[in-house]
Design a protein around this motif. Sequence first.
Motif, PDB file in Angstrom:
ATOM      1  N   ARG A 184       0.839  -1.203   0.000  1.00 28.19           N
ATOM      2  CA  ARG A 184       0.000   0.000   0.000  1.00 28.19           C
ATOM      3  C   ARG A 184       0.875   1.254   0.000  1.00 28.19           C
ATOM      4  N   ASN A 185       1.875   1.302   0.877  1.00 23.50           N
ATOM      5  CA  ASN A 185       2.704   2.500   0.975  1.00 23.50           C
ATOM      6  C   ASN A 185       3.535   2.733  -0.284  1.00 23.50           C
ATOM      7  N   GLU A 186       4.135   1.674  -0.816  1.00 25.17           N
ATOM      8  CA  GLU A 186       4.962   1.817  -2.015  1.00 25.17           C
ATOM      9  C   GLU A 186       4.131   2.162  -3.246  1.00 25.17           C
ATOM     10  N   SER A 187       2.985   1.522  -3.382  1.00 31.04           N
ATOM     11  CA  SER A 187       2.170   1.726  -4.585  1.00 31.04           C
ATOM     12  C   SER A 187       1.474   3.080  -4.589  1.00 31.04           C
ATOM     13  N   PHE A 188       1.314   3.693  -3.414  1.00 27.85           N
ATOM     14  CA  PHE A 188       0.638   4.983  -3.341  1.00 27.85           C
ATOM     15  C   PHE A 188       1.613   6.158  -3.289  1.00 27.85           C
ATOM     16  N   ARG A 189       2.897   5.894  -3.479  1.00 27.76           N
ATOM     17  CA  ARG A 189       3.868   6.989  -3.440  1.00 27.76           C
ATOM     18  C   ARG A 189       3.605   8.031  -4.512  1.00 27.76           C
ATOM     19  N   ASP A 190       3.087   7.612  -5.675  1.00 23.55           N
ATOM     20  CA  ASP A 190       2.830   8.567  -6.753  1.00 23.55           C
ATOM     21  C   ASP A 190       1.361   8.962  -6.842  1.00 23.55           C
ATOM     22  N   HIS A 191       0.596   8.692  -5.791  1.00 24.37           N
ATOM     23  CA  HIS A 191      -0.806   9.094  -5.743  1.00 24.37           C
ATOM     24  C   HIS A 191      -0.920  10.443  -5.037  1.00 24.37           C
ATOM     25  N   TRP A 192      -1.642  11.351  -5.652  1.00 22.67           N
ATOM     26  CA  TRP A 192      -1.794  12.683  -5.104  1.00 22.67           C
ATOM     27  C   TRP A 192      -2.414  12.617  -3.703  1.00 22.67           C
ATOM     28  N   GLY A 193      -1.817  13.359  -2.769  1.00 23.05           N
ATOM     29  CA  GLY A 193      -2.390  13.505  -1.439  1.00 23.05           C
ATOM     30  C   GLY A 193      -2.186  12.344  -0.500  1.00 23.05           C
ATOM     31  N   SER A 194      -1.532  11.287  -0.957  1.00 19.80           N
ATOM     32  CA  SER A 194      -1.362  10.111  -0.119  1.00 19.80           C
ATOM     33  C   SER A 194      -0.131  10.248   0.764  1.00 19.80           C
ATOM     34  N   VAL A 195      -0.238   9.733   1.982  1.00 20.87           N
ATOM     35  CA  VAL A 195       0.920   9.651   2.878  1.00 20.87           C
ATOM     36  C   VAL A 195       1.029   8.213   3.360  1.00 20.87           C
ATOM     37  N   PRO A 196       2.220   7.740   3.691  1.00 19.87           N
ATOM     38  CA  PRO A 196       2.377   6.347   4.109  1.00 19.87           C
ATOM     39  C   PRO A 196       1.696   6.061   5.438  1.00 19.87           C
ATOM     40  N   HIS A 197       1.215   4.833   5.559  1.00 25.15           N
ATOM     41  CA  HIS A 197       0.650   4.385   6.828  1.00 25.15           C
ATOM     42  C   HIS A 197       1.774   3.924   7.745  1.00 25.15           C
ATOM     43  N   THR A 198       1.748   4.404   8.967  1.00 21.20           N
ATOM     44  CA  THR A 198       2.598   3.847  10.001  1.00 21.20           C
ATOM     45  C   THR A 198       1.948   2.551  10.503  1.00 21.20           C
ATOM     46  N   PRO A 199       2.699   1.711  11.210  1.00 23.50           N
ATOM     47  CA  PRO A 199       2.052   0.526  11.787  1.00 23.50           C
ATOM     48  C   PRO A 199       0.852   0.892  12.653  1.00 23.50           C
ATOM     49  N   GLU A 200       0.943   2.029  13.359  1.00 27.28           N
ATOM     50  CA  GLU A 200      -0.146   2.438  14.241  1.00 27.28           C
ATOM     51  C   GLU A 200      -1.368   2.902  13.445  1.00 27.28           C
ATOM     52  N   SER A 201      -1.164   3.721  12.409  1.00 25.41           N
ATOM     53  CA  SER A 201      -2.311   4.207  11.634  1.00 25.41           C
ATOM     54  C   SER A 201      -2.935   3.086  10.807  1.00 25.41           C
ATOM     55  N   TRP A 202      -2.105   2.155  10.330  1.00 22.20           N
ATOM     56  CA  TRP A 202      -2.620   1.001   9.580  1.00 22.20           C
ATOM     57  C   TRP A 202      -3.511   0.154  10.476  1.00 22.20           C
ATOM     58  N   ALA A 203      -3.012  -0.125  11.682  1.00 24.21           N
ATOM     59  CA  ALA A 203      -3.800  -0.924  12.619  1.00 24.21           C
ATOM     60  C   ALA A 203      -5.046  -0.167  13.070  1.00 24.21           C
ATOM     61  N   GLY A 204      -4.917   1.134  13.269  1.00 23.36           N
ATOM     62  CA  GLY A 204      -6.050   1.903  13.763  1.00 23.36           C
ATOM     63  C   GLY A 204      -7.135   2.144  12.744  1.00 23.36           C
ATOM     64  N   HIS A 205      -6.751   2.361  11.477  1.00 25.72           N
ATOM     65  CA  HIS A 205      -7.740   2.785  10.481  1.00 25.72           C
ATOM     66  C   HIS A 205      -8.037   1.744   9.404  1.00 25.72           C
ATOM     67  N   ILE A 206      -7.188   0.748   9.272  1.00 23.05           N
ATOM     68  CA  ILE A 206      -7.424  -0.278   8.249  1.00 23.05           C
ATOM     69  C   ILE A 206      -7.745  -1.612   8.913  1.00 23.05           C
ATOM     70  N   THR A 207      -6.761  -2.321   9.400  1.00 25.29           N
ATOM     71  CA  THR A 207      -7.012  -3.668   9.917  1.00 25.29           C
ATOM     72  C   THR A 207      -7.661  -3.678  11.292  1.00 25.29           C
ATOM     73  N   GLY A 208      -7.515  -2.578  12.052  1.00 27.37           N
ATOM     74  CA  GLY A 208      -8.128  -2.534  13.374  1.00 27.37           C
ATOM     75  C   GLY A 208      -9.479  -1.871  13.401  1.00 27.37           C
ATOM     76  N   SER A 209      -9.942  -1.376  12.265  1.00 23.00           N
ATOM     77  CA  SER A 209     -11.261  -0.764  12.202  1.00 23.00           C
ATOM     78  C   SER A 209     -12.341  -1.818  12.390  1.00 23.00           C
ATOM     79  N   ARG A 210     -13.434  -1.427  13.021  1.00 20.71           N
ATOM     80  CA  ARG A 210     -14.567  -2.344  13.168  1.00 20.71           C
ATOM     81  C   ARG A 210     -15.160  -2.734  11.819  1.00 20.71           C
ATOM     82  N   ASN A 211     -14.848  -1.947  10.786  1.00 22.67           N
ATOM     83  CA  ASN A 211     -15.396  -2.199   9.454  1.00 22.67           C
ATOM     84  C   ASN A 211     -14.533  -3.131   8.602  1.00 22.67           C
TER      85      ASN A 211
END
Length: 332
Positions: A184-211
Amino acid sequence: MKWGPLTYEDARALAEFWAEVEAEDRIGEIYGAEDVAEHLSSELIDLAAGTFAARDGDRIAAFGYLPVRQATEGGVHALRLWGGVHPAYRGRGLGRRIVDWAVDVAPMLGEKAFPGVAVEVHLGAHDTNPALAALAEGAGFAVVRTFAHMERSLSGGLPALRTPEGVRIATWSPEVDDGARNVRNESFRDHWGSVPHTPESWAGHITGSRNFRPESSFVALAGDRAVGVLMTHFFDAQSAHRGERQAWIQIVGTLREWRGKGVAGALIAHALDAFARQGYQSAGLGVDTDNPTGAVAVYERAGFAITERHKNYALSVPQGETGDEPGAAVHE
């Protein structure tokens, strides 16, 4: 009218707020109380300083929510404003007050998170909401990007399941999670407005989300190396409102050296087949219409069509002193 920050106890009131906004605007933004609670408990939001709400008794009349981001991009920290004005309270200047508050408090929030980094405030306006677009432009914001929602039915006509040679698709598991985040982080490097996910933000907003739906999320592997990823969320309140279960593809990404080899198409076809077997009736995703990787065409080939467009507005905010203390309660 009393103004002040949001609290964790506001989750149900905010869910009711969004239900009444959706009934008026019909833009497809539905949030249950548990969805809102997740926003309010995010590690990226300072409730006392980064939220501002107008209350009329027990009712929330308007609010702004301004989280910091987990990283910066190109020497800029872009804070995205989320919020709105209840239909019964529009035309009173509440929206402009929320925007002015965000512009005022953003330098302080930005400096605290990333000292010395330039700050921008961003907000999104659906094409069906010209009043918000006019508000943004009147406050000095300018359009910097256009995004779209794309959807397709899962009732038939699914793309053929073809996997590139040397690639296999695995269902997400903790064992492949580091590889998934890296893709995700490598493939979105050339996407406008994207910033890399830290382990904490990935867990909090992607894999740790209730959704998050691990059984509906997939990683493309070449040997043991992750080269593509597709992560899926399911929003129960939104699906209940729609009257159908919709799988939302939150992330699709392919490493740069693997682009053009059919990895993304294989992931999407695999996911759509799985969604249908899992009882979903439709699938949706969001896309930057100016995406340099040609993502819109990839999704169109998989049967998706644009159903909604919205513009991203941005304003550069001078660093310096802010105005009123952001958490102070004031009256109108």
